[in-house]
Design an enzyme around this catalytic site. Sequence first.
Site, PDB file in Angstrom:
ATOM      1  N   THR A  69      -8.792   8.468  -4.001  1.00 55.32           N
ATOM      2  CA  THR A  69      -8.366   8.510  -2.603  1.00 55.32           C
ATOM      3  C   THR A  69      -7.583   9.797  -2.351  1.00 55.32           C
ATOM      4  O   THR A  69      -7.704  10.418  -1.293  1.00 55.32           O
ATOM      5  CB  THR A  69      -7.499   7.275  -2.279  1.00 55.32           C
ATOM      6  OG1 THR A  69      -8.261   6.108  -2.607  1.00 55.32           O
ATOM      7  CG2 THR A  69      -7.131   7.219  -0.820  1.00 55.32           C
ATOM      8  N   GLU A 106       0.840  -1.205   0.000  1.00 55.24           N
ATOM      9  CA  GLU A 106       0.000   0.000   0.000  1.00 55.24           C
ATOM     10  C   GLU A 106       0.875   1.255   0.000  1.00 55.24           C
ATOM     11  O   GLU A 106       0.589   2.224  -0.704  1.00 55.24           O
ATOM     12  CB  GLU A 106      -0.885   0.030   1.252  1.00 55.24           C
ATOM     13  CG  GLU A 106      -2.051  -0.916   1.242  1.00 55.24           C
ATOM     14  CD  GLU A 106      -3.294  -0.311   0.611  1.00 55.24           C
ATOM     15  OE1 GLU A 106      -3.302  -0.116  -0.630  1.00 55.24           O
ATOM     16  OE2 GLU A 106      -4.265  -0.052   1.360  1.00 55.24           O
TER      17      GLU A 106
END
Lengths: 311, 311
Positions: B184, B131
Amino acid sequence: MADSIKVFAPATVANLTCGFDILGLAINGPGDELVAKKTSGSGVTIVSIEGDEGRLSKDASKNTAGISANQFLQEIDYSGGIEISLYKKMPFGSGMGSSAASAVAGVFAVNELLGRPLNQRELLRFAVEGERIACGSGHADNVAPSLLGGITLVKSYEPLEVLSLPVPPNMYVAVLHPAVEVSTGDARAMLPKEVTMKASVKYAGNLAGFVSALYTNDLGLMRRALIDEIVEPKRAALIPHFYEIKEAALSSEGVIGFGISGSGPAMFALADGLEAIAKAGGVMEGILKKRGISANLYISEVNTAGPKILD
Amino acid sequence: MADSIKVFAPATVANLTCGFDILGLAINGPGDELVAKKTSGSGVTIVSIEGDEGRLSKDASKNTAGISANQFLQEIDYSGGIEISLYKKMPFGSGMGSSAASAVAGVFAVNELLGRPLNQRELLRFAVEGERIACGSGHADNVAPSLLGGITLVKSYEPLEVLSLPVPPNMYVAVLHPAVEVSTGDARAMLPKEVTMKASVKYAGNLAGFVSALYTNDLGLMRRALIDEIVEPKRAALIPHFYEIKEAALSSEGVIGFGISGSGPAMFALADGLEAIAKAGGVMEGILKKRGISANLYISEVNTAGPKILD
């Protein structure tokens, strides 16, 4: 039913390092004692205050014990009179919840004296109101554990909701109160008005982790969660030799956590077992003593009972 | 040991209203599927990605599945090669943890394929690293529940510590994903950098209250704790008819909570029982449908298993 009752309400450790303004626990002693007596007349009269060095108002509308008791009487529509004698048995401005203990003693005594018209939990808002009117802010992090015992979390203020959390079976507390005074007002003035999102997330993660650890009795996790990076770095400056005492406490065997009690200057440590806490307390006190700073050390289990009737 | 394995890793609902950046849960579906195969050569090669509309890089150093698998291989000093085929079965930019599911699928598959040299919890840091490198921030609030299943709390990031919290026995989740895209990055740019101490204390109180409610299975307290006054008011603007959907969901019988899933635009509801969640999900979806906004609705128990082997 007796016409008079004597009660005790315990001192408390608020904030508890990882729960600024919302977490707290009660200890067995010190605490305030209070006698409430039915009289003719109406409302609450404070007839005497001992041990306060003349600092507290006997005006029942300005004293947390008087305010909380009076608010309670109004709520239950009691038209008689109550005389209160307050015996302050704990230090002022210590960070050990002195005003909260008086508030709890006042409302608890009157509720018991009048045959317990409300249950213990229902008394909370009167004690909070006592804190709000006498001290300017309606914090519940001292009155909640003093009234309910154990470890409490103020889940929210609006509406006021307090949770009782599990108390680890062998948890002991040492509270060290150095003979310096810190006013709650001064200590609050040092607080940052804003914090970064990152710091806010850390704070919440530690508090939530500590709550989880109480349910699973995970002492290691409790220790890793008992962290305060927001308030402690500011207030540490008000407390003599804070970081030396902190390091010594956390290095002592069996210690679960350390921090400032309420707004200080009292400090506390948590440990697993009486032996461990007695040793940690001694180490903490020793650091002040060798500098010639006098201090009081209180060693206690977590008090799970809250206030009690003495007579 | 087989030379090839096919796995599934679930979508997740991060933030979970009261735990910005640190709380999350896994659902049964959708999720990513991934085939990992031993080959000659060394390191991870991504041979195919299906269902990604061409958006993901097949460069294993840029894709969460490739990065997390590669980091894992380095850790265990595996010198052979691994071919990965990734089947994206969940929407991008939805707030349902798409990149996290790929990261978890990658590292879980390789660990299983190689005879499980590490346990599940030890895989977490590789998925977080996936991530971090692919998305620019090493958040664990999606990878933790995708990998460990259930409801997880990131107690701290430094060091990384994730707690598995109790899952209420009859808790169901509805995730509604409207056909609008929120990056995001955009969603993060809307976040306040700072919050007031008061807001920070409220946030922590709700999160701690929710954790307590999970341990005591107190659905009423869960509902009173599933509140977000910091992030939701900002991000709601990115989601069509957010407040109408919220009100309808919270008015539906048996609903425990509602909020934005991750950074949105997906929304989620929690309810006690399948019937209640099916009804709530239908009500939520209906509001978008009558406006002609297409959406996908996913109904699921909380997934307590995490990733699984498919073949």
